[in-house]
Enzyme design. Structure first.
Site, short mmCIF file in Angstrom:
data_model
loop_
_atom_site.label_atom_id
_atom_site.label_comp_id
_atom_site.label_asym_id
_atom_site.label_seq_id
_atom_site.Cartn_x
_atom_site.Cartn_y
_atom_site.Cartn_z
N HIS A 20 0.85 -1.20 0.00
CA HIS A 20 0.00 0.00 0.00
C HIS A 20 0.88 1.25 0.00
O HIS A 20 0.73 2.15 -0.84
CB HIS A 20 -0.91 -0.02 1.25
CG HIS A 20 -1.79 1.18 1.40
ND1 HIS A 20 -3.13 1.17 1.09
CD2 HIS A 20 -1.52 2.42 1.85
CE1 HIS A 20 -3.64 2.37 1.33
NE2 HIS A 20 -2.69 3.16 1.81
N GLU A 21 1.82 1.30 0.91
CA GLU A 21 2.68 2.49 1.02
C GLU A 21 3.59 2.62 -0.21
O GLU A 21 3.91 3.73 -0.63
CB GLU A 21 3.48 2.47 2.32
CG GLU A 21 2.64 2.38 3.60
CD GLU A 21 1.52 3.41 3.69
OE1 GLU A 21 1.63 4.48 3.04
OE2 GLU A 21 0.52 3.14 4.38
N GLU A 35 -4.55 7.77 -3.11
CA GLU A 35 -5.01 6.48 -2.58
C GLU A 35 -5.35 5.50 -3.70
O GLU A 35 -5.31 4.29 -3.50
CB GLU A 35 -6.19 6.67 -1.63
CG GLU A 35 -5.87 7.43 -0.35
CD GLU A 35 -4.83 6.76 0.55
OE1 GLU A 35 -4.58 5.55 0.38
OE2 GLU A 35 -4.26 7.47 1.40
#
Lengths: 504, 504
Positions: free
Chosen positions: A266-267, A296
């Site tokens: 995700h990061e 996002e």
């Protein structure tokens, strides 16, 4: 002064403001990853001073006059040029920032810096009462901030939203989320009635060092290089870019499972977006990616569409097996893929599956609106949280650490951020489907551990542009249409059908 | 405005300048310990901007007028009071900084930030030519800096010295160093002719993780606490205090020996000095310890007088043996103490013994003077270095990594710093002897692993005062006299006599 000189002057001023902001980001990164705990009060002074000066420098009359004097020049430019975007973005930000006094700006920063460690401690002890005064201070300051925009004609919550997504409107978000609730809640119910997926092998004892090794192996395949990136552990994972060539990811490890893989990926998505920005935009506001929906969309794309996909695990599962032969020796890649795509109502947002994730966000969004509207007293927040968890997911919250205290955002004053996770998730599916349409062998590339073509496609179509276009226009350019919930809903239904064999 | 209001205004301005400076220190610490290498150019922008603003804020007319307007108030104060010291120190610094244009200040910072990684790379490859342009730029800028003080009546090198030691004069330093050469060179010769100390067991294979464990065990006994300190590896060890409660030590490990112990304890001394400053001085220039002689007196005191002492090793050697039983199982604590106090001409300053250390410093001091006076071309620096190493220590330098490139200082623009190491070493012996005179059971405390009384004595007599007194007065208050080389000379002679059995 000629227009060129004025533009150079503008660029130099904006460059110094950029330097200050990124220095501030480093101070924050350090606070979350490196700083000894007793450093907090001094750190709040340091960050408040940096924020104050960056703000004062930005909202100065001189900068306003410079922007004013560049009006004719701007009208003569190609509206899609870098210079036109630079002036437009700087003017928009200046008009907005100008409303906020430097004292308030510094005080907001100070409260955020003090709030984060107070939250971490409260979370550790599941002690909401200990966190309450810090939360209250953050909310008070947010209301003061909203007051700065009293005559803007915007709804109070929309003023906060704008800091994360230009011109976002809660009216529209509420409608999208209503549509999602309509689909997600019955979908969760369907899954609950179906035969459950085997996940026992995904729980056990997974030493942190091995997880870190595996996480780095994934990252390096995805595009992480140690000359320009870092990865460190923290309480609540985040990514930040101290510079376009200085990308900092953080993650968190639990020895009981392998969730760190999904935090890290995700990061990574956030980091890759920053890393992919055209270097000619550096040290200008055009690298200040201000659409958290788009941001996002990338964290969720790499986390879910890539790292929860079948081809991804065809490549990586054998490596994971090698690292954890006792737990995973007898498991097939197909079974692993099912396990990491299980749908199961649970307590923690960042560990939730793709279907229930949306509900976690909607819950936060609804609570934030109540708080900002003054309809929900902060004392009553845990109760309201727990009631919604029960209503939407039929989950009982055992303590506030696993409930209202689980996320860092409110401790750092981020109200209005949460909805961008879900809107970004919708966008991620739209972007993914566009990419798949053009990169026809994407699955076989992923199965071979190759992500270069995907990375280049994303960089070319999206990353390199930075903030040159407003968010809606940027999305339009990538996917050819506006934000749309339906691809996401269809994607989830197809996945649920495949894994659980239920017709939805 | 009343005097109290003016003083409050002064304190607030100085507080913000302090915030900027410490933020800058964090950016530098990060550059040396954490930053991915490609972050360098952006880091130089960030640090240059922070330095420029801190400088502009400080040298402003408003701050000058504020200081001017507090003149009467100051004359009415007890000259030893905090407020009097604050105004005096701020005025001295203001008058000095005021001479330096903000552009030059920013450019110096930029060149330093670019110089450090270029040096690290050049050192790795033993490639002086690759470093030369960066060194040249630093020297050019230092000469421009000196020009800012053309009418000050000071010798050029003394202008640089003043940044590390208020009012230091090279004439005096040269005289002290001449006296030391007179003693040290024959002493080294005597040792060379004597029976050598057994040190073979101090070389071998010492895994880094174990060294780190041991280093932390020492630090924790000495006074390091994880709530306010950090320890990280770096290329060239240093210490910095991001805040009084945020002390960062760095060290370096070589698997071939245990020198890290002495790097770590050296940096601990620096950290402890900062950590011991009275908290009521925080966020003022009175915490900006600007006497590197006093600062180095503490690094050298903890490194040498404590960590190379017999009682220290009586306590710690059994623990070291436990960690490295193969190498040290058969060694006595006495033999180990002798080994870590061996005197032996060698290449690397930070690994040199207490006797030859002074020669390493004198060599650098002499070369710096030549460079600044324009008598030594930078192209010829390695040759000059190697010639002096041969002349003073009879050591052949195999390559520039082990010669002129070994220290970080010149890459970061620090000219005039080196002499403070040796002057600080002289002071360390004076301070140590005073402490021993008052803490009569110091040896038995150290032998029991107790350092609290020493720490408290130093904090009370020295650390807590911060920068409230000029360096000479501070030393006078601690030891009752001026800087004096004789205690150091006598200390060395006694140690050499004891270890080598030679009469000196």
């Amino acid at each position: 002064m000629t227009d060129e000189q004025r533009l150079a002057d503008l660029r130099e001023r904006l460059g110094m403001i950029h330097d200050f902001r990124r220095a501030g980001w480093l101070l924050s990164w350090d606070q979350h990853t490196m700083m000894p705990p007793n450093g907090t009060p001094s750190r709040s002074d340091q960050l408040a001073t940096i924020d104050r000066f960056a703000h004062e420098l930005f909202i100065s009359d001189e900068l306003g006059q410079l922007l004013e004097s560049l009006g004719d020049y701007e009208r003569g430019l190609d509206p899609e040029s870098v210079d036109a975007a630079l002036i437009r973005v700087a003017r928009r930000d200046w008009e907005k920032a100008r409303r906020v006094p430097a004292d308030l700006r510094a005080e907001i920063t100070r409260a955020e810096v003090m709030g984060v460690p107070a939250w971490a401690e409260a979370r550790k002890n599941a002690d909401y009462q200990a966190f309450l005064p810090y939360l209250r201070r953050n909310v008070e300051l947010k209301l003061e901030y909203i007051d700065c925009f009293a005559d803007s004609g915007k709804a109070p919550y929309d003023i906060l939203l704008d800091d994360y997504q230009e011109d976002a409107r809660s009216e529209e978000i509420t409608a999208v989320f209503a549509r999602l609730k309509e689909e997600l809640i019955p979908l969760i119910r369907e899954v609950k009635g179906a035969e459950q997926v085997e996940t026992s092998f995904a729980h056990g004892h997974f030493p942190v060092e091995k997880q870190e090794l595996f996480g780095r192996e994934i990252l390096e395949r995805l595009g992480y290089t140690s000359d320009a990136w870092r990865l460190d552990p923290t309480v609540h994972p985040f990514a930040t870019s101290i510079a376009l060539d200085d990308i900092r990811l953080t993650t968190r490890y639990s020895e009981a499972d392998l969730e760190s893989i999904f935090h890290t990926s995700h990061e990574f998505g956030h980091g890759l977006y920053e890393y992919g920005i055209d270097r000619q935009l550096d040290r200008t506001p055009l690298v200040e990616l201000n659409s958290m929906v788009l941001h996002e969309s990338q964290s969720r794309l790499w986390e879910n569409l890539v790292c929860r996909s079948r081809p991804f695990w065809r490549f990586f599962f054998p490596k994971l097996q090698e690292l954890f032969p006792e737990q995973l020796g007898d498991v097939t890649d197909e079974a692993w893929w099912r396990a990491v795509n299980r749908v199961e109502p649970s307590l923690i947002r960042v560990e939730s599956d793709e279907v229930t994730y949306g509900i976690h966000i909607i819950l936060r969004y609804e609570l934030e609106q109540e708080i900002i509207a003054g309809r929900l007293a902060l004392e009553d927040l845990p109760e309201a949280w727990n009631a919604k968890m029960k209503e939407y997911l039929d989950v009982d919250v055992p303590d506030d650490a696993k409930g209202v205290l689980q996320d860092v955002h409110w401790s750092g004053g981020s109200f209005g951020y949460f909805p961008t996770y879900l809107l970004g998730t919708l966008a991620s599916v739209q972007i993914w489907e566009t990419a798949r349409g053009e990169l026809t062998d994407l699955d076989s590339q992923m199965e071979a551990g190759e992500f270069g073509a995907l990375r280049e496609w994303l960089a070319e179509r999206m990353y390199r542009w930075g903030r040159r276009f407003p968010p809606g226009e940027m999305l339009q350019r990538i996917v050819g249409g506006p934000l749309d919930a339906e691809p996401y809903v269809n994607y989830l239904k197809a996945k649920v059908t495949e894994i659980y064999g239920v017709r939805v």
